[in-house]
Design a protein around this motif. Structure first.
Motif, short mmCIF file in Angstrom:
data_model
loop_
_atom_site.label_atom_id
_atom_site.label_comp_id
_atom_site.label_asym_id
_atom_site.label_seq_id
_atom_site.Cartn_x
_atom_site.Cartn_y
_atom_site.Cartn_z
N SER A 190 23.07 24.06 86.47
CA SER A 190 23.98 23.69 87.55
C SER A 190 24.46 22.15 87.12
N ASP A 191 23.52 21.32 86.38
CA ASP A 191 24.05 20.07 85.89
C ASP A 191 24.95 20.04 85.23
N TYR B 17 28.07 21.16 87.39
CA TYR B 17 28.39 19.97 88.24
C TYR B 17 29.19 18.75 87.68
N ASP B 18 28.78 18.72 86.49
CA ASP B 18 29.54 17.46 85.62
C ASP B 18 30.89 18.06 85.28
N LYS C 136 33.21 18.06 88.30
CA LYS C 136 33.64 16.79 88.89
C LYS C 136 34.69 15.99 87.94
N ASP D 153 24.76 25.39 93.67
CA ASP D 153 24.18 24.08 93.70
C ASP D 153 25.08 23.03 93.24
N ALA D 154 25.84 23.48 92.07
CA ALA D 154 26.83 22.29 91.69
C ALA D 154 27.61 21.85 92.92
N ARG E 196 26.38 19.74 95.44
CA ARG E 196 26.37 18.19 94.92
C ARG E 196 27.76 17.80 95.04
N LEU E 197 28.68 18.36 94.70
CA LEU E 197 30.31 17.99 95.08
C LEU E 197 30.32 17.70 96.38
N ASP F 132 29.01 14.26 97.06
CA ASP F 132 29.62 13.11 96.65
C ASP F 132 31.11 13.04 97.39
#
Length: 220
Positions: free
Chosen positions: A9-10, A13-14, A17, A49-50, A53-54, A57
């Motif tokens: 997921s990290d 996400y990165d 993003k 999950d990703a 998080r977005l 943000d």
């Protein structure tokens, strides 16, 4: 893209993003869960999950069962973000003067101004402009303020990058002068002057963005 199972997921996400920041994923477009699952060869869980998080943000406007809608930017959106950031950084200036060693704050601010000077006209400039204002937030010793600043600065930077033109170099040089004046006012405990200079900085960015947005809209 190579995915390491432990950090699914990290990494997703990165990746997403940066694609939004670089506009490989356009403003107002739909991100489809199934498409992302196939692209990254993962289950739905790390994708959700990703995306969540977005959403935190501020890069995602809404989420449904099939995916998510990337935030749509316009001039009004930018102006609201700019106003919020100005308020957050004003609060950071006040709290950092109350809670921290002024000499340490000034030392850190000078470091980032020097880096800004070395990177005028480059994309790296945005990083050090961010770090300059973030210095007040860091020394405010307020974790919630730090979270807010990070969230809204991402949106602010995306917009500036999208409408990046040669004219922005003049803005960067002017901002450096304002930052130096802010350091002087802060070191002299003149909080009112420091805040007024900070507000001038954000108002100047606002005026420039209005002109760039108007020109871009006219050309299109």
């Amino acid at each position: 893209m190579t995915i390491i199972k432990r950090f699914l997921s990290d990494q997703i996400y990165d990746e997403l993003k940066m694609q939004i920041i670089n506009q490989d994923i356009p403003f107002g477009s739909k991100i489809v869960n199934r498409t992302l699952q196939e692209r990254f060869n993962v289950s739905s869980s790390p994708i959700r999950d990703a995306i969540n998080r977005l959403f935190s943000d501020g890069l995602i406007e809404s989420i449904d069962n099939t995916g998510a809608l990337v935030v749509g930017f316009d001039a009004d959106f930018y102006l609201e973000v700019n106003e919020i950031l100005m308020g957050i950084t004003n609060t950071g200036i006040q709290l950092s003067m109350q809670k921290s060693d002024i000499k340490e704050v000034v030392k850190t601010l000078k470091k980032y101004v020097a880096l800004q000077k070395d990177n005028v006209g480059t994309v790296e400039y945005f990083k050090y402009d961010y770090e300059f204002h973030k210095t007040f937030i860091d020394f405010s010793n307020n974790s919630r303020l730090k979270k807010l600043y990070k969230q809204y600065n991402v949106l602010h930077e995306i917009l500036l990058r999208c409408y990046y033109e040669k004219e922005i170099v003049d803005m960067q040089k002017g901002s450096i002068k304002t930052h130096e004046d802010m350091i002087k006012a802060f070191s002299e405990n003149d909080i009112d002057k420091c805040i007024k200079l900070n507000e001038y900085h954000y108002k100047r960015a606002e005026n420039l963005f209005k002109e760039m947005f108007k020109k871009t809209t006219k050309d299109s």
